[in-house]
Design an enzyme around this catalytic site. Structure first.
Site, PDB file in Angstrom:
ATOM      1  N   ASP A 222       2.611  18.697  14.017  1.00  0.00           N
ATOM      2  CA  ASP A 222       2.672  17.727  12.923  1.00  0.00           C
ATOM      3  C   ASP A 222       2.186  18.436  11.642  1.00  0.00           C
ATOM      4  O   ASP A 222       1.416  19.387  11.714  1.00  0.00           O
ATOM      5  CB  ASP A 222       1.741  16.556  13.267  1.00  0.00           C
ATOM      6  CG  ASP A 222       1.808  15.414  12.258  1.00  0.00           C
ATOM      7  OD1 ASP A 222       2.442  14.397  12.570  1.00  0.00           O
ATOM      8  OD2 ASP A 222       1.210  15.536  11.164  1.00  0.00           O
TER       9      ASP A 222
ATOM     10  N   HIS B 253      -5.093  11.614  14.055  1.00  0.00           N
ATOM     11  CA  HIS B 253      -6.130  11.483  13.007  1.00  0.00           C
ATOM     12  C   HIS B 253      -7.295  10.597  13.413  1.00  0.00           C
ATOM     13  O   HIS B 253      -8.337  10.593  12.764  1.00  0.00           O
ATOM     14  CB  HIS B 253      -5.529  10.897  11.714  1.00  0.00           C
ATOM     15  CG  HIS B 253      -4.497  11.780  11.100  1.00  0.00           C
ATOM     16  ND1 HIS B 253      -4.756  13.081  10.742  1.00  0.00           N
ATOM     17  CD2 HIS B 253      -3.185  11.559  10.788  1.00  0.00           C
ATOM     18  CE1 HIS B 253      -3.652  13.624  10.237  1.00  0.00           C
ATOM     19  NE2 HIS B 253      -2.681  12.722  10.265  1.00  0.00           N
TER      20      HIS B 253
ATOM     21  N   ASP C 143       6.975  15.439  10.752  1.00  0.00           N
ATOM     22  CA  ASP C 143       6.845  15.501   9.298  1.00  0.00           C
ATOM     23  C   ASP C 143       6.737  16.945   8.827  1.00  0.00           C
ATOM     24  O   ASP C 143       6.678  17.224   7.640  1.00  0.00           O
ATOM     25  CB  ASP C 143       5.649  14.656   8.808  1.00  0.00           C
ATOM     26  CG  ASP C 143       4.436  14.796   9.699  1.00  0.00           C
ATOM     27  OD1 ASP C 143       4.372  15.733  10.519  1.00  0.00           O
ATOM     28  OD2 ASP C 143       3.516  13.943   9.587  1.00  0.00           O
TER      29      ASP C 143
ATOM     30  N   ASP D 202       0.864  -1.179   0.000  1.00  0.00           N
ATOM     31  CA  ASP D 202       0.000   0.000   0.000  1.00  0.00           C
ATOM     32  C   ASP D 202       0.901   1.229   0.000  1.00  0.00           C
ATOM     33  O   ASP D 202       1.484   1.573   1.033  1.00  0.00           O
ATOM     34  CB  ASP D 202      -0.910  -0.014   1.238  1.00  0.00           C
ATOM     35  CG  ASP D 202      -1.823   1.210   1.273  1.00  0.00           C
ATOM     36  OD1 ASP D 202      -1.638   2.133   0.438  1.00  0.00           O
ATOM     37  OD2 ASP D 202      -2.711   1.245   2.151  1.00  0.00           O
TER      38      ASP D 202
HETATM   39  N1  Q9C Z   1       0.393  11.719   0.048  1.00  0.00           N
HETATM   40  C1  Q9C Z   1       0.550  11.112  10.572  1.00  0.00           C
HETATM   41  O1  Q9C Z   1       1.475  11.821  10.240  1.00  0.00           O
HETATM   42  N2  Q9C Z   1      -1.326   9.805   3.740  1.00  0.00           N
HETATM   43  N3  Q9C Z   1      -0.257  10.581   9.668  1.00  0.00           N
HETATM   44  C2  Q9C Z   1      -1.422  10.968   2.980  1.00  0.00           C
HETATM   45  C3  Q9C Z   1      -0.826  11.918   0.774  1.00  0.00           C
HETATM   46  C4  Q9C Z   1      -1.742   9.869   5.083  1.00  0.00           C
HETATM   47  C5  Q9C Z   1      -0.064  10.855   8.290  1.00  0.00           C
HETATM   48  C6  Q9C Z   1      -1.190  10.658   1.525  1.00  0.00           C
HETATM   49  C7  Q9C Z   1      -0.727  10.438   5.994  1.00  0.00           C
HETATM   50  C8  Q9C Z   1      -1.085  10.226   7.426  1.00  0.00           C
HETATM   51  C9  Q9C Z   1       0.334  10.797  11.989  1.00  0.00           C
HETATM   52 ZN    ZN Z   2       1.645  13.864  10.145  1.00  0.00          ZN
END
Ligand code: Q9C
Ligand code: ZN
Length: 665
Positions: A172, A135, A265, A20
């Site tokens: 974040d 999230h 991030d 995935d």
């Molecule tokens: N390229 C946290 O940083 N994917 N979750 C996005 C876009 C989901 C990130 C795809 C990213 C979730 C905790």
């Molecule tokens: Zn994040």
């Protein structure tokens, strides 16, 4: 009272078991590299290691529905195919037979941290956890998150400890929509999030992540969304939002506890965020929060997918929680246009709720929508060539080496040296060469041997601070003017030195005659001074001088800190004039905040009669958290006017003072 570190290797024992592309970045190594970096740098050893625990059903039910919890409980018994199937009902998340166990530990780790801090066992701390949390929603997993660790921690703190106000800072790069939904009608939890948004083109593509979603009903104003509509945001953009939105509102709110959704991030090199803030920015973000809530800051890991950037950023955060001086801020060339547009939108959406930003210009509602379209358009004509964020390179943050001596004092005879400080007053005669120089340049009475001893000790202190043998200092002197002059002349003599002189109280500050940029003087007083149009002397006139905490803090957060950060001094000379009117708690806040500059090299000068202030000053210089100021009332209109007019006059020279984008047509 130290720093708690909560980690358990067990949380590395789950991973993505199928292909995935959306989930492949969420790997166990995120945790191992972070923890190993803390061990290798010696930081882990300096923290108190607190064991994790499993969150109980009751803990999890503080935020999540029974149906959802029951569903997650079945995942350890599912086959691979059943797990895949289960995952499909959610967005960008995966399940694994061991993830339920880890999710209980992740939430439990956040609770252990809150327990450590709210019982007073620990001053602050960080929990390194997987899966992340922000999230996940009442009845849904999302974005790698299963249980909402920080939301559960906030509810738990309120329930178990009767905490009245919780601030959640979500740095974040994704919007923690789960946290927003959980508290959107709750005025006891202030949720702040900045996030990559690109006018809803970026995940999770929610209308409700925009700046005009401010909370509902009683909670209106207690949800602050800062959408980033471009990638590539840098240190200046992040700090501008802290200075001009988060900090004024947070001080007005006056939390009893600060929880950080500490995702990294938002740092440089991250393939998700694509931002350009360097790891040292997290030292500053952390530091700027550490004088709220009496220092009760609990950081809980969320995202962060560039393993190098992540590990460096985690170290910067933990080292700051431990109280080590923060590095000089880097790359501060002012916020970009898109960031200023976001800043302005957020301030106008929230000005009605917070008196600390009420003076922000209102944004006509028609302009909000046109701005959207206009911005959305210029996104279309600029599809830049995609440079992979992971190829980004940046220098490793320099090692932060604490001085051998944290705080040294120069005190007149008969004043006791405060605990934990080094007393510098030397009995021996000063170097005759230096003594002569003092006699010629400073001393009114050449035979004043007391003054001579004080000045030479003061210079010795400044010199040892310059060599980083001593971090911060405090001197009680009879003649403040003379002492200021002496330190400035001495320090400014070295080529690369710059001194930020912060003066609280009335009285003439000497030696701002030169406009060479070697000194920047900011003076807070109640006396209107002759308006000097000099870039490097900034008189801030407040109606009640420094007596009104609201007006003073507004000036400190919105004016002094942006100026100070952009100026980037090698030394902060903080002068307390006699009769400044400043109370101890505000004074401690000021010292705490200023230590984000000049690697913590703050030298405080006070009149020799202010003995009662030695203890509180020393404590702040040693890094103790300042006590909370309590909820602040609206600043006086005259003070708002004074600070705003200064900000407008100075913003051409000092870019961090900007809060609106320059007019384009
Ligand atoms: N390229 C946290 O940083 N994917 N979750 C996005 C876009 C989901 C990130 C795809 C990213 C979730 C905790
Ligand atoms: Zn994040």
């Amino acid at each position: 009272m130290g720093t708690a570190l909560i980690y358990d290797e067990e949380m590395t024992n789950y991973k993505l078991l199928w292909v995935d592309p959306a989930c492949k970045i969420e790997v166990p190594e995120r945790l191992t590299v972070s923890y190993e970096a803390l061990v290798e740098s010696g930081l882990a050893d300096r923290c108190m290691s607190i064991p994790v625990r499993e969150a109980t059903d009751a803990d999890i039910l503080l935020v999540h529905s029974e149906d959802y919890l029951d569903a997650v409980k079945t995942t350890p018994y599912k086959t691979l195919e059943e797990l895949k199937e289960f995952t499909l009902q959610f967005g960008d998340v995966y399940f694994h037979p061991n993830i339920y166990h880890c999710a209980k530990l992740a939430a439990g780790a956040a609770l252990q941290l809150v327990d450590s801090v709210l019982t007073g066992k620990m001053r602050n701390g960080m929990a390194l956890v997987r899966p992340p949390g922000h999230h996940s929603m009442c009845s849904a997993a999302s974005g790698f998150c299963v249980f909402n660790n920080v939301a559960i921690a906030a509810k738990y703190a309120k329930q178990k400890y009767g905490v009245k106000r919780v601030l959640i800072v979500d740095w974040d790069i994704h919007h923690g929509q789960g946290v927003q939904y959980c508290f959107e009608d709750d005025p006891s939890v202030l949720y702040f999030s900045w996030h990559r948004y690109e006018h809803q083109k970026y995940w999770p593509h929610l209308r409700e992540s925009d700046f005009d979603i401010v909370g509902k009903e009683k909670g209106a104003g207690f949800n602050i969304n800062v959408p980033w509509n471009k990638v590539g945001m840098q240190n200046s953009d992040y700090l501008s939002v802290f200075f001009h939105i988060l900090l004024p509102v947070a001080y007005e709110f006056s939390p009893d506890l600060v929880l950080v959704c500490a995702g990294f991030d938002s740092g440089i090199g991250d393939p998700e965020g694509k931002m350009c803030a360097t790891p040292d920015i997290f030292a500053h973000l952390t530091h700027l929060l550490m004088n709220l809530a009496g220092g009760k800051v609990c950081a809980v890991l969320e995202g962060g997918y560039n393993l190098t950037s992540l590990a460096q950023s985690v170290c910067q955060t933990v080292q700051t929680l431990l109280g080590d001086p923060v590095p000089r801020p880097s790359n501060l060339d002012g916020p970009c246009k898109s960031a200023l547009e976001s800043l302005h939108c957020v301030r106008s959406a929230h000005r009605r709720y917070w008196s600390s930003i009420r003076h922000a210009a209102d944004l006509p509602s028609c302009e909000i929508s046109t701005k959207h379209i206009k911005l959305a358009e210029d996104k279309l004509d600029k599809e830049e060539e995609e440079k992979s964020a992971e190829e980004e390179v940046w220098p490793q943050p320099p090692k932060r080496v604490p001085s051998a001596i944290r705080t040294a004092v120069v005190l007149p005879e008969g004043v006791a040296c405060p605990d934990r400080c080094k007393c510098l007053m030397s009995a021996e005669d000063p170097d005759p060469l230096i003594a002569n120089k003092f006699r010629e340049n400073f001393l009114k009475d050449a035979d004043d041997s007391d003054a001579l001893t004080t000045l030479s000790s003061l210079i010795a202190l400044a010199e040892r601070m310059e060599k980083n043998e001593i971090c911060s200092g405090l001197a009680l002197v009879r003649d403040i003017s003379m002492a200021i002059m002496c330190v400035i002349q001495h320090t400014a003599a070295a080529l690369s030195n710059r001194v930020l002189v912060v003066c609280v109280g009335d009285g003439k500050v000497p030696s701002h005659g030169t406009d060479d940029g070697k000194t920047l003087v900011v003076q807070f007083s109640s006396k209107k001074s002759e308006e000097q149009k000099c870039k490097y002397y900034i008189p801030v006139c407040l109606k009640k001088g420094c007596q009104d905490a609201s007006g003073f803090m507004q000036a400190v957060l919105g004016l002094l800190l942006p100026l100070g950060y952009e100026y980037d001094p090698s030394l902060v000379l903080l002068v307390k004039m006699p009769d400044s009117g400043l109370c101890d708690t505000v004074w401690k806040q000021l010292i705490g905040l200023l230590q984000g500059l000049a690697q913590g090299h703050t030298l405080v000068l006070m009149q020799d009669v202010e003995r009662a202030c030695v203890g509180p000053t020393a404590s702040s210089l040693l890094g103790d958290a300042a006590p909370s100021l309590g909820q602040l009332h609206a600043p006086l209109p005259e003070d708002v006017e004074a600070v705003e007019s200064l900000r407008h006059r100075l913003k051409a020279d000092w870019k961090l003072l900007q809060t609106t984008a320059p007019e384009t047509r």
